[in-house]
Enzyme design. Structure first.
Site, PDB file in Angstrom:
ATOM      1  N   ASP A  76      -2.901 -11.856   6.764  1.00 46.76           N
ATOM      2  CA  ASP A  76      -1.529 -12.141   7.194  1.00 46.76           C
ATOM      3  C   ASP A  76      -0.975 -10.965   7.980  1.00 46.76           C
ATOM      4  O   ASP A  76      -1.611  -9.901   8.060  1.00 46.76           O
ATOM      5  CB  ASP A  76      -0.623 -12.489   5.995  1.00 46.76           C
ATOM      6  CG  ASP A  76      -0.753 -11.509   4.826  1.00 46.76           C
ATOM      7  OD1 ASP A  76      -1.328 -10.416   5.010  1.00 46.76           O
ATOM      8  OD2 ASP A  76      -0.273 -11.839   3.733  1.00 46.76           O
ATOM      9  N   ASN A 141       5.990 -13.804  -6.813  1.00 47.51           N
ATOM     10  CA  ASN A 141       6.439 -15.197  -6.858  1.00 47.51           C
ATOM     11  C   ASN A 141       5.262 -16.174  -6.745  1.00 47.51           C
ATOM     12  O   ASN A 141       5.460 -17.363  -6.515  1.00 47.51           O
ATOM     13  CB  ASN A 141       7.466 -15.468  -5.742  1.00 47.51           C
ATOM     14  CG  ASN A 141       6.882 -15.274  -4.342  1.00 47.51           C
ATOM     15  OD1 ASN A 141       5.704 -14.937  -4.188  1.00 47.51           O
ATOM     16  ND2 ASN A 141       7.699 -15.487  -3.319  1.00 47.51           N
ATOM     17  N   HIS A 143       2.862 -16.045  -4.450  1.00 43.84           N
ATOM     18  CA  HIS A 143       2.305 -16.262  -3.106  1.00 43.84           C
ATOM     19  C   HIS A 143       0.919 -15.626  -2.991  1.00 43.84           C
ATOM     20  O   HIS A 143       0.611 -14.633  -3.640  1.00 43.84           O
ATOM     21  CB  HIS A 143       3.252 -15.817  -1.981  1.00 43.84           C
ATOM     22  CG  HIS A 143       3.422 -14.354  -1.754  1.00 43.84           C
ATOM     23  ND1 HIS A 143       4.596 -13.808  -1.286  1.00 43.84           N
ATOM     24  CD2 HIS A 143       2.578 -13.297  -1.896  1.00 43.84           C
ATOM     25  CE1 HIS A 143       4.459 -12.510  -1.153  1.00 43.84           C
ATOM     26  NE2 HIS A 143       3.242 -12.170  -1.522  1.00 43.84           N
ATOM     27  N   GLU A 148       4.075 -18.836   0.792  1.00 40.04           N
ATOM     28  CA  GLU A 148       5.185 -18.689  -0.143  1.00 40.04           C
ATOM     29  C   GLU A 148       5.331 -19.965  -0.977  1.00 40.04           C
ATOM     30  O   GLU A 148       4.739 -21.005  -0.633  1.00 40.04           O
ATOM     31  CB  GLU A 148       6.485 -18.422   0.646  1.00 40.04           C
ATOM     32  CG  GLU A 148       6.492 -17.111   1.435  1.00 40.04           C
ATOM     33  CD  GLU A 148       6.762 -15.875   0.560  1.00 40.04           C
ATOM     34  OE1 GLU A 148       6.481 -15.923  -0.653  1.00 40.04           O
ATOM     35  OE2 GLU A 148       7.234 -14.865   1.109  1.00 40.04           O
TER      36      GLU A 148
HETATM   37  C1  GLP Z   1       2.278  -9.076   0.241  1.00 41.44           C
HETATM   38  C2  GLP Z   1       1.111  -9.742   0.980  1.00 41.44           C
HETATM   39  C3  GLP Z   1       0.093 -10.299   0.049  1.00 41.44           C
HETATM   40  C4  GLP Z   1      -0.131  -9.327  -1.088  1.00 41.44           C
HETATM   41  C5  GLP Z   1       1.101  -9.227  -1.915  1.00 41.44           C
HETATM   42  C6  GLP Z   1       0.968  -8.271  -3.093  1.00 41.44           C
HETATM   43  O1  GLP Z   1       3.516  -9.618   0.477  1.00 41.44           O
HETATM   44  N1  GLP Z   1       1.487 -10.760   1.896  1.00 41.44           N
HETATM   45  O2  GLP Z   1      -1.089 -10.573   0.769  1.00 41.44           O
HETATM   46  O3  GLP Z   1      -1.187  -9.803  -1.875  1.00 41.44           O
HETATM   47  O4  GLP Z   1       2.207  -8.903  -1.154  1.00 41.44           O
HETATM   48  O5  GLP Z   1       1.062  -6.946  -2.683  1.00 41.44           O
HETATM   49  P1  GLP Z   1       0.767  -5.738  -3.648  1.00 41.44           P
HETATM   50  O6  GLP Z   1      -0.707  -5.661  -3.764  1.00 41.44           O
HETATM   51  O7  GLP Z   1       1.359  -4.536  -2.976  1.00 41.44           O
HETATM   52  O8  GLP Z   1       1.432  -6.042  -4.947  1.00 41.44           O
END
Ligand code: GLP
Length: 243
Positions: A76, A141, A143, A148
Site C-alpha cells: 500500500d 481496526n 485492516h 479498511e
Molecule cells: C498501516 C498499514 C498496514 C500496517 C498497519 C500496522 O496503516 N497500512 O499495512 O500493517 O498499519 O502498522 P504497525 O505495524 O505499525 O502496527
C-alpha cells in the site's frame, strides 16, 4: 435448547507463537529465504509499519539471499495530498527503500506510479498466477494493507479513504494539514489470491484484534477485514503472544 453454534474452520491457518518481536522477524525472514530458494523469481509483497522492522533488519543481514530475479511489490501507499513543498510524513516507498529495497536486487514496483491505474498495478502483482508470498501487518481496526473496515473479500486494488482511527494511529490526528486522507491499497481479492500469506502481529496492543479476527467463533466479516484470511488455505499468523 440453544442451537449449536457454528464455528469457522481454520484449516488453512497456522499459528506460530515466538518469544518476542525480534524472533518473529527472524522466523519471518527464514520464510522469505525459503521462498526465494524454492523459486528465485518469486513475486513478494511487503508491508510497512513498525511490525515488519525486525523482519527487514534480519533480511538486510542475509547477504547470501539471491533477489536478482524476484518481483517485489508494495502492499500500500499514501496518496500524496495536493500541496507544495516537502511532505510532513514518510512515504511507504521511502520506507521500503530505507528498510530493505536499497540493500537488495530484484525488480521493485512502486505504487506511486499507479495511483491513476490501480488495476494495472494489480495485474502486475497477479502476473504468473498470483503472488507467491504476501506479508501483512494488521491495523488496530482489523485492516490489512489499507483494506479498511467495510472491505469485502473481492475488493479490488484501489484508492480508499483512510479510516479516522487509522489517521489517528498513523499521524496522531484525524485530519491534519499536509497529511494524506487517502491511500492506494492492494485489494483483498489480490491478497487472497496469494499462494501463501504471512501475517505478523507483535505487542500486546495487537492481541485483541488478532483474537477477534481469527476466533473460530466469529464468522469472517467486512467489519474486520483481516478475518477474511481465515478462508485462505495457507496462512501463517506469527505473533509474540498467545492467540
Ligand atoms: C498501516 C498499514 C498496514 C500496517 C498497519 C500496522 O496503516 N497500512 O499495512 O500493517 O498499519 O502498522 P504497525 O505495524 O505499525 O502496527
Amino acid at each position: 435448547m440453544s442451537p449449536e453454534r457454528e464455528t469457522e474452520s481454520l484449516a488453512g491457518v497456522r499459528f506460530v507463537r515466538l518469544p518476542n518481536a525480534n524472533a518473529v522477524g527472524e522466523q519471518a525472514a527464514l520464510m522469505v529465504a525459503n521462498q526465494l530458494a524454492n523459486k528465485p523469481n518469486s513475486t513478494l509483497v511487503f508491508p510497512t509499519g513498525k511490525t515488519p522492522l525486525p523482519l527487514y533488519q534480519a533480511l538486510r543481514h542475509m547477504p547470501e539471499l539471491d533477489w536478482h530475479s524476484s518481483r517485489l511489490f508494495q502492499l500500500d501507499e499514501y496518496v500524496k495530498p495536493k500541496m507544495a513543498g516537502p511532505l510532513p510524513y514518510e512515504t511507504f516507498a521511502e520506507f521500503m527503500d530505507r528498510e530493505l529495497w536499497d540493500y537488495i536486487a530484484g525488480h521493485k514496483f512502486y505504487i506511486q506510479h499507479y495511483f491513476q491505474q490501480p488495476a494495472d498495478y494489480e495485474q502486475l502483482v497477479l502476473q504468473g498466477g498470483g503472488p507467491d508470498l504476501v506479508i501483512l501487518g494488521i491495523g488496530g481496526n482489523g485492516h490489512v494493507a489499507f483494506n479498511e473496515p467495510g472491505s469485502s473479500p473481492d475488493s479490488p486494488t484501489r484508492v480508499i479513504e483512510l479510516a479516522e482511527q487509522t489517521m489517528v494511529s498513523n499521524f496522531g490526528g484525524a485530519i491534519k494539514p499536509g497529511y494524506p486522507t487517502q491511500a492506494m491499497t492492494l485489494g483483498l481479492k489480490a491478497i487472497l489470491s496469494a499462494r501463501e500469506i504471512l501475517l505478523l502481529a507483535t505487542g500486546e496492543s495487537k492481541k485483541a484484534v488478532v483474537k477477534a479476527a481469527f476466533s473460530p467463533e466469529n464468522p469472517p466479516s467486512s467489519d474486520c477485514p483481516a478475518s477474511w484470511l481465515k478462508r485462505h488455505p495457507n496462512v501463517t499468523i506469527m505473533t509474540d503472544f498467545d492467540v
